[in-house]
Design an enzyme around this catalytic site. Structure first.
Site, PDB file in Angstrom:
ATOM      1  N   ASP A  88      24.281 -25.024  38.759  1.00  0.00           N
ATOM      2  CA  ASP A  88      24.066 -26.137  37.827  1.00  0.00           C
ATOM      3  C   ASP A  88      25.378 -26.884  37.572  1.00  0.00           C
ATOM      4  OD1 ASP A  88      23.171 -27.737  35.789  1.00  0.00           O
ATOM      5  OD2 ASP A  88      22.373 -26.119  34.550  1.00  0.00           O
ATOM      6  N   GLY A 110      19.303 -34.739  39.537  1.00  0.00           N
ATOM      7  CA  GLY A 110      18.831 -35.825  40.401  1.00  0.00           C
ATOM      8  C   GLY A 110      19.802 -36.979  40.559  1.00  0.00           C
ATOM      9  N   ASP A 137      16.364 -32.419  32.184  1.00  0.00           N
ATOM     10  CA  ASP A 137      15.581 -31.254  31.747  1.00  0.00           C
ATOM     11  C   ASP A 137      14.199 -31.625  31.192  1.00  0.00           C
ATOM     12  OD1 ASP A 137      18.037 -30.186  32.277  1.00  0.00           O
ATOM     13  OD2 ASP A 137      18.150 -28.996  30.450  1.00  0.00           O
TER      14      ASP A 137
HETATM   15  C1  GLA Z   1      20.933 -27.343  32.198  1.00  0.00           C
HETATM   16  C2  GLA Z   1      19.777 -27.149  33.183  1.00  0.00           C
HETATM   17  C3  GLA Z   1      18.700 -26.304  32.528  1.00  0.00           C
HETATM   18  C4  GLA Z   1      19.278 -24.969  32.104  1.00  0.00           C
HETATM   19  C5  GLA Z   1      20.477 -25.177  31.189  1.00  0.00           C
HETATM   20  C6  GLA Z   1      21.209 -23.879  30.898  1.00  0.00           C
HETATM   21  O1  GLA Z   1      20.563 -28.103  31.099  1.00  0.00           O
HETATM   22  O2  GLA Z   1      19.265 -28.373  33.596  1.00  0.00           O
HETATM   23  O3  GLA Z   1      17.610 -26.108  33.418  1.00  0.00           O
HETATM   24  O4  GLA Z   1      19.654 -24.242  33.249  1.00  0.00           O
HETATM   25  O5  GLA Z   1      21.416 -26.079  31.768  1.00  0.00           O
HETATM   26  O6  GLA Z   1      22.336 -24.060  30.097  1.00  0.00           O
END
Ligand code: GLA
Length: 395
Positions: free
Chosen positions: A150, A200, A221
């Protein structure tokens, strides 16, 4: 002509030399969209070893494992500190990762984990920046089968190196960071599904496969409400050309069973994600599922649409939201969505020619689990508010 075909051959050979193992391995690792569970949507940063074991137990007891959900993915907040050698350790919520992994594997399931190319994850925990190979080796030694990587604080690293915000440099650095972890995973010789998460940006679907991604988030998210889910799901129209066996668009995890939507709306998420050939990662508390939640997550006829071996992402046919997905054997799935939640549900007519069908066709309703006999020309049905009617059509 001859020179052109020689040039094409040469280019293909170079491509094969550059990415031979990666692409064959990618396809094998995620031949159909990955299915499983992820801790984030329900547990957030509170997830513990006990929650993960309970999810694994429930995955088996509910029949979800046998329906294809095999990944048990721990999201952010498992990370502890690094030791003097730089090795990452889990925090006290996860006393023994190897033992947890063995437990998950003993149930016939696979284990997933989470990190960031930045120094910190989105939750402020330790990221993999500067420790990529070391972390990949640690994951492999624990028996990890899936990594969600991430972006998070990596953008701070980019800003340090690119104070003038040169878009090309930013993009190149982001690609390099994801490619670096992919290479680290390959070096472990353990098959590990690689899930890119950078919301994205910069058309990730165009370069995700190049950096070894098996799936990549296409949006910000998801939240457990109809507006968020529908905005994300329906905005996938147009991305279908970028998905296929080994590399999938990921419109984020399922919210089914988390309580913010009604059953019709959750059926919409399950249907739309399946039409999209999206990863199906349940995001609820599997140990506390009611019968409705189970019936949605365990609808094997809808799962079969998602997992169809052709691996074609469906596309929008036209308004109101009619979507179709070609299936193996010449069949197709068609989903009719009523995404206007404050309107009365009214009869809706699907004209078969709009989904490319002429002549009589067999039909089955995949939520009613009912054969509809042979349709001629059109099909009229009432779609619940915020809900869906999903059909399989075949000659
Ligand atoms: C980001 C990701 C989420 C999750 C959080 C965890 O916001 O997009 O899916 O993994 O981090 O902190």
């Amino acid at each position: 002509m001859r020179i052109r075909s020689f040039a094409a051959l040469f280019a293909a050979a170079i491509m094969l030399l550059a990415y031979p193992a990666a692409s064959a391995q990618s396809t094998k690792l995620a031949a159909t969209p990955p299915m499983g569970w992820n801790s984030w949507n329900h547990f957030g940063t509170k997830v513990t070893d006990a929650d993960v074991r309970a999810a694994a137990d429930a995955m088996v007891a509910s029949g979800m494992r046998d329906a294809g959900y095999v990944y048990i993915n721990i999201d952010d907040s498992w990370e502890g500190k690094r030791d003097a050698q730089g090795n990452i350790h889990a925090n006290n919520k996860f006393p023994d990762m190897k033992a947890l992994s063995a437990y998950v594997h003993s149930k016939g399931l696979k284990l997933g984990i989470y990190s960031s190319p930045g120094p910190k994850t989105c939750g402020g925990y330790e990221g993999s920046y500067g420790h990529e190979q070391q972390d990949a080796n640690t994951y492999a030694s624990w028996g990890v089968d899936f990594l969600k990587y991430d972006l998070c604080s990596y953008m701070d690293v980019v800003k340090l190196h690119d104070p003038n915000h040169d878009q090309r440099k930013t993009q190149a650095m982001m690609e390099a960071a994801f490619a670096k972890m992919h290479q680290a995973l390959v070096n472990t010789h353990r098959p590990i599904v690689y899930s890119l998460c950078q919301y994205g940006v910069d058309y990730v679907w165009k370069w995700g496969p190049k950096v070894g991604g098996n799936l990549w988030r296409t949006t910000d998210d998801i939240r457990d409400n109809f507006r968020s889910m529908a905005l994300i799901g329906f905005s996938q129209a147009g991305l279908e050309q970028y998905a296929g066996p080994g590399h999938w668009n990921d419109p984020d995890m399922l919210e089914i069973g988390n309580g913010g939507m009604n059953a019709d709306q959750y059926r919409t998420q399950m249907s739309l994600w399946s039409i999209l050939a999206a990863p199906l990662l349940a995001g609820n508390d599997l140990s506390k599922m009611d019968a409705t939640t189970k019936s949605i997550l365990l609808n094997k006829e809808v799962i079969a649409v998602d997992q169809d071996k052709l691996g074609i992402q469906g596309h929008r046919v036209g308004p109101p939201q009619i979507w179709e997905k070609p299936l193996s054997g010449g069949a197709k799935a068609v989903a009719l969505f009523n995404y206007v939640t404050d309107d009365e549900a009214e009869p809706f007519t699907l004209y078969l020619k709009d989904v490319g069908i002429t002549g009589p066709v067999h039909a089955r309703d995949l939520w009613a689990h009912k054969d509809l006999g042979v349709l001629h020309g059109s099909y009229t049905v009432t779609i619940p508010q915020g809900g869906v009617v999903m059909l399989k059509l075949w000659k």
